[in-house]
Design a protein around this motif. Structure first.
Motif, PDB file in Angstrom:
ATOM      1  N   ALA A  76      64.969 -39.675   2.741  1.00 37.02           N
ATOM      2  CA  ALA A  76      65.699 -38.410   2.913  1.00 37.02           C
ATOM      3  C   ALA A  76      66.780 -38.207   1.857  1.00 37.02           C
ATOM      4  CB  ALA A  76      66.340 -38.386   4.299  1.00 37.02           C
ATOM      5  N   THR A  77      67.067 -36.942   1.625  1.00 42.06           N
ATOM      6  CA  THR A  77      68.163 -36.592   0.721  1.00 42.06           C
ATOM      7  C   THR A  77      69.234 -35.770   1.440  1.00 42.06           C
ATOM      8  OG1 THR A  77      66.953 -34.620   0.009  1.00 42.06           O
ATOM      9  CG2 THR A  77      66.713 -36.605  -1.341  1.00 42.06           C
ATOM     10  N   VAL A  78      68.877 -35.149   2.591  1.00 41.52           N
ATOM     11  CA  VAL A  78      69.795 -34.259   3.303  1.00 41.52           C
ATOM     12  C   VAL A  78      69.795 -34.603   4.794  1.00 41.52           C
ATOM     13  CG1 VAL A  78      70.255 -31.840   3.907  1.00 41.52           C
ATOM     14  CG2 VAL A  78      69.353 -32.401   1.659  1.00 41.52           C
ATOM     15  N   ARG A  79      70.969 -34.487   5.406  1.00 40.89           N
ATOM     16  CA  ARG A  79      71.126 -34.649   6.853  1.00 40.89           C
ATOM     17  C   ARG A  79      71.163 -33.259   7.496  1.00 40.89           C
ATOM     18  NH1 ARG A  79      72.971 -39.524   8.650  1.00 40.89           N
ATOM     19  NH2 ARG A  79      73.411 -41.076   7.052  1.00 40.89           N
ATOM     20  N   PHE A  80      70.882 -33.202   8.806  1.00 39.06           N
ATOM     21  CA  PHE A  80      70.803 -31.920   9.499  1.00 39.06           C
ATOM     22  C   PHE A  80      71.653 -31.918  10.760  1.00 39.06           C
ATOM     23  CE2 PHE A  80      66.958 -32.485   7.061  1.00 39.06           C
ATOM     24  CZ  PHE A  80      66.841 -31.273   6.406  1.00 39.06           C
ATOM     25  N   ASP A  81      72.189 -30.720  11.080  1.00 35.60           N
ATOM     26  CA  ASP A  81      72.950 -30.567  12.314  1.00 35.60           C
ATOM     27  C   ASP A  81      71.994 -30.227  13.458  1.00 35.60           C
ATOM     28  OD1 ASP A  81      72.302 -27.849  12.099  1.00 35.60           O
ATOM     29  OD2 ASP A  81      74.337 -27.232  11.561  1.00 35.60           O
ATOM     30  N   LEU A  82      72.537 -29.960  14.640  1.00 35.84           N
ATOM     31  CA  LEU A  82      71.704 -29.699  15.817  1.00 35.84           C
ATOM     32  C   LEU A  82      70.825 -28.464  15.669  1.00 35.84           C
ATOM     33  CD1 LEU A  82      74.151 -30.512  18.752  1.00 35.84           C
ATOM     34  CD2 LEU A  82      72.223 -31.873  17.906  1.00 35.84           C
ATOM     35  N   ASP A  83      71.256 -27.516  14.859  1.00 36.31           N
ATOM     36  CA  ASP A  83      70.485 -26.285  14.679  1.00 36.31           C
ATOM     37  C   ASP A  83      69.460 -26.395  13.556  1.00 36.31           C
ATOM     38  OD1 ASP A  83      71.913 -24.950  16.715  1.00 36.31           O
ATOM     39  OD2 ASP A  83      73.574 -24.634  15.313  1.00 36.31           O
ATOM     40  N   GLY A  84      69.397 -27.543  12.911  1.00 33.44           N
ATOM     41  CA  GLY A  84      68.443 -27.739  11.819  1.00 33.44           C
ATOM     42  C   GLY A  84      68.961 -27.298  10.468  1.00 33.44           C
ATOM     43  N   ASN A  85      70.247 -26.982  10.388  1.00 40.50           N
ATOM     44  CA  ASN A  85      70.847 -26.574   9.119  1.00 40.50           C
ATOM     45  C   ASN A  85      71.233 -27.808   8.305  1.00 40.50           C
ATOM     46  OD1 ASN A  85      70.771 -23.829   9.920  1.00 40.50           O
ATOM     47  ND2 ASN A  85      72.622 -24.166  11.122  1.00 40.50           N
TER      48      ASN A  85
END
Length: 148
Positions: A76-85
């Protein structure tokens, strides 16, 4: 008259595994094992105030230590919040940690399989030795037992 109150969406007495199943059902970021944003626990507590912190921490630990999540984190390169952003960047250190955890887990599983195989082989050898001993005793009894 019914005095029972309505149960909240998340009962405080949920087990960590039951809570994790609920999180996977409610949030695609959990269901798809996407890298979670740093501080996701605070987001969850804000949205689901009835959950116990300790249960949440254990559920998050189960999730983030799963082989599926670690494999996703490794690349992975990016983490996501609960809304998938998109939230944060996945650092090289976090990717390296995921890779090391995967290696350790696979090595541990291989060692366990090897130990089980060796134990089965030792059990088989012991059974074979006992069979040969019994056979030899039978032969000796047949040869010397009748002359008594």
């Amino acid at each position: 008259m019914n005095t029972a109150t309505a149960t909240p969406d998340v009962a405080p007495s949920l087990s960590p595994r039951a809570l994790l199943k609920k999180l996977q059902a409610d949030f695609p970021v959990f269901r798809d094992s996407q890298p979670l944003a740093i501080g996701i626990d605070k987001q969850l507590l804000a949205r689901l105030p009835d959950i116990e912190r300790k249960t949440l921490r254990v559920a998050l630990g189960i999730h983030t230590n799963s082989l599926r999540y670690l494999k996703v984190m490794e690349k992975a390169t990016v983490r996501f919040d609960l809304d998938g952003n998109s939230a944060d960047e996945v650092t090289d250190a976090h990717r390296a940690h995921a890779l090391e955890a995967i290696r350790e887990r696979l090595k541990k599983e291989a060692d366990k399989r090897r130990a089980e195989k060796e134990a089965a082989a030792a059990e088989h050898a012991a059974a074979e030795a006992e069979r040969q001993r019994t056979e030899k005793m039978g032969q000796l009894l047949a040869k010397f037992g009748r002359n008594s």
